[in-house]
Structures are given as structure tokens and as C-alpha cells.
Design a protein around this motif. Sequence first.
Motif, short mmCIF file in Angstrom:
data_model
loop_
_atom_site.label_atom_id
_atom_site.label_comp_id
_atom_site.label_asym_id
_atom_site.label_seq_id
_atom_site.Cartn_x
_atom_site.Cartn_y
_atom_site.Cartn_z
N VAL A 1 27.12 28.63 18.06
CA VAL A 1 27.38 27.98 16.76
C VAL A 1 27.21 29.03 15.68
N THR A 2 28.25 29.17 14.85
CA THR A 2 28.19 30.11 13.73
C THR A 2 28.01 29.32 12.44
N ILE A 3 26.92 29.58 11.75
CA ILE A 3 26.64 28.90 10.47
C ILE A 3 27.30 29.71 9.35
N THR A 4 28.15 29.04 8.57
CA THR A 4 28.87 29.75 7.51
C THR A 4 28.33 29.34 6.14
N HIS A 5 28.13 30.31 5.27
CA HIS A 5 27.54 30.01 3.96
C HIS A 5 27.78 31.18 3.02
N LYS A 6 27.27 31.07 1.81
CA LYS A 6 27.36 32.17 0.84
C LYS A 6 26.00 32.25 0.15
N SER A 7 24.94 32.30 0.97
CA SER A 7 23.61 32.20 0.38
C SER A 7 23.15 33.52 -0.25
#
Length: 366
Positions: free
Chosen positions: A198-204
Motif C-alpha cells: 500500500v502506497t500512501i500518497t500525500h503532500k505533507s
Amino acid sequence: MASRTLRIGLIPGDGIGREVIPAGKKILESLPSSLGLKFSFVDLDAGYETFKQTGTALPDKTVETLQKECDGALFGAVSSPTTKVAGYTSPIVALRKKLSLFANVRPCKTTLSPAFASPTPHPIDLVIVRENTEDLYVKEEKTYADPSGEGQIAEAIKRISSKASWRIANIAGEIAVRRQKMRESAASAEEKDKKALVTITHKSNVLSQTDGLFRSTAREALSQAKFSSVAIEEQIVDSMVYKLFLQPQYYDVIVAPNLYGDLLSDGAAALVGSLGLVPSANVGDGIVIGEPCHGSAPDIEGKGIANPIATIRSVAVMLEFLDLPEAANVIYRAVDANLAEGSFVSPDLGGTAKTSQVVNDIIKRL
Ligand code: NAI
Ligand code: MG
């Protein structure tokens, strides 16, 4: 075999939604009787046309019928105006919230066909799990005069909750585990070797609070013992786009907040040949709504050439989440066979077949 009857709401909406949803209905009606499934249908209104006629894009009756009567539904597409129209709000965005359909599950898989070249050298098989209820889609916007005296300022709220982030990551983990089990029973060694990821995608790195909360909560949800066989990694969304285009075959399950999930899934559709191929299902605790990823496609509306496969595959994803994997597989295989043979392929894929010819060819193969 005991027969089970499912009640299915049909919400064609606007544009090619009216051409592809009837195709989805036909597929359900044509499933082999050996599956022991029967379907009853109810036609429901929603969309921009409905808004123009009645003043509301999502009549209460549609929501109530879905809530009280239906096991599943098929939603086509709506033609949302690009500028603000007083009183109008997108019915699918509202429906997802009203029915607590918190996940939009978007599988994207290469199908080889002599009719068109695969856009990628390696076949891809991934699922984008898009959060469906919040982020910028809370649609809390305002426009006001710039205090500097020059022009205006427009603002939108981006809302992320730990509750929604947790449940979307949890379902992404569950999907990864289920896909791994399916691969373990698959024939090819290459498929067996692919590990659950599972790849968690974000712009944190920029949005440290909103996307930061999404990232940390998703990590926490995916650290549950039941996901011990699933590898977890994360990717900042801009480099995620880069990697998705460079090595899409690497990915398995991608989990993302609402907007990034929307963008990534249209991009992924290009990697398998057409938006006309890519399905989705809106999933929550009750009803499941199948919905092609594409919009109402006004450029091809009324020509009878819309690719029905995104909708037909959405029927299958709906059935999968209604816990009917056998029926879903019958549909997946019939679609794959239609493409693998390649005689009836729609113009978006370089063919000349009409919507009805593609549908009839798939029905023959069910
Ligand atoms: P679109 O997805 O409708 O079309 C993009 C391109 O893909 C067009 O060239 C179209 O002809 C092609 N295409 C899409 N589905 C196809 C199919 N089944 N077969 C063959 N070709 C297909 O996106 P666009 O043009 O940006 O939006 C059109 C309208 O749809 C807008 O009003 C937009 O708001 C709405 N929309 C609605 C969605 C929904 O109801 N869930 C999702 C996306 C857009
Ligand atoms: Mg979209």
C-alpha cells in the motif's frame, strides 16, 4: 442453487451516462442463470438535466430509494458546469456523503488486445483507493474583496479528519490482503511473486497539518496486525505522478485523499489505453454504487460510440463489494475476452464498433 434477488438503482445522469448505464443493466440481465442471481431495477433521477427541470440535482426520492430499497446502484456521470450556478451542487459528491460511501475504489489493469497497443511496456495492475467524503470536496468556498483594494480573493477549505483517513487506509489494507490472496491462487509465477503493497500518497511536506494528519493516521491504520503481510510505503503526490508514469507496474494499492485520488486515477486510465476502460465503486457500510471513472463526455454524446467497458467493469466491481466475486469474475473474463479478440472495439481505443456492438459481443462471452 438458492436464488438471490438484488435490487439495483439505475442513475444514468447526463451525457454518455444515458448510453452506458443501459449497457450495465443489460449485462446484469444477461448473467448466466447458474450464478443463482436475479435483479430488479429502479430508474432514478440525478444530474444537471434534472437540476434544470426540477431545481435540484439530487431529488430526495433518489436518495431515499437508494437507502431504503437498493442493494446496489449504477451511476453514469453528470455534466457539472465549470462556473458557479446558483443552487447547483454535484449530485455524486452529495450522494457519496449522504450515503456514507467513504471509499472510491478504482482498479486499473492492462488488457492486451490486437486492436490497440498498450501504452506501457509492462502490464499494470493496481487499485487507487480514493477518500470520498472530505478534503477540498467539502466544497466550502468563498470569494471576497481583496483588502488591498485590488480584485478578489477566493478561498476553499481542505478538511481532513483522522476518522475518514483511518477508515480509507483500513479498506486499502483490506483490499491489498484480498488481492494478495487472489494472486496466490493465480497461475503465473510473475503474478504470485508480486507482494502486497500500500502506497500512501500525500503532500505533507507542504500541508503538514492536513496531509500530515492523513499520512500519520493512514500509517497507524496500516500498522494493524491484520496487515502484517502488507508492505507500507509513502510517496509525495507530485513524485507519485512521476513514478506512476515511469514504473506503473510497481504499484499495487495506492491510497489517497479525495483530490489526489481523482487526479491519479485519470492519469492511470491513460496508462491502460482509455478512460472508457476504467471502473470504480463507491463503497461504505451499506449500499455499493458502481460508477465509471469518466465524466459525461459531451464531445461524443449522442453518437452511440461511448465505450461501455468502464461501466460494465463497474458492474463487476459493485458485485465484488456485494460479496459476489464469482459473478464479478464472469464479467471481468467476458470483457477481457472481448478485448483480447479485438473485433468489436470502440473508437477511443482505435476501433470502429458502436456501443451496442461492444455490449452484444461481451454478452455473448458471459
Ligand atoms: P470526461 O471524462 O467526460 O471526458 C474526457 C475525455 O475522455 C473526452 O475526450 C471523452 O470523449 C473521453 N471519454 C470519456 N469517457 C469515455 C468513454 N466511455 N468512451 C469513450 N471516450 C470517453 O471528462 P471532461 O470532458 O473533463 O468532463 C465532461 C463533463 O463530465 C464535465 O461536465 C464534468 O464535470 C463531468 N464529469 C463528471 C464526473 C462524474 O459524474 N463522476 C467525473 C468527471 C467529469
Ligand atoms: Mg474524476
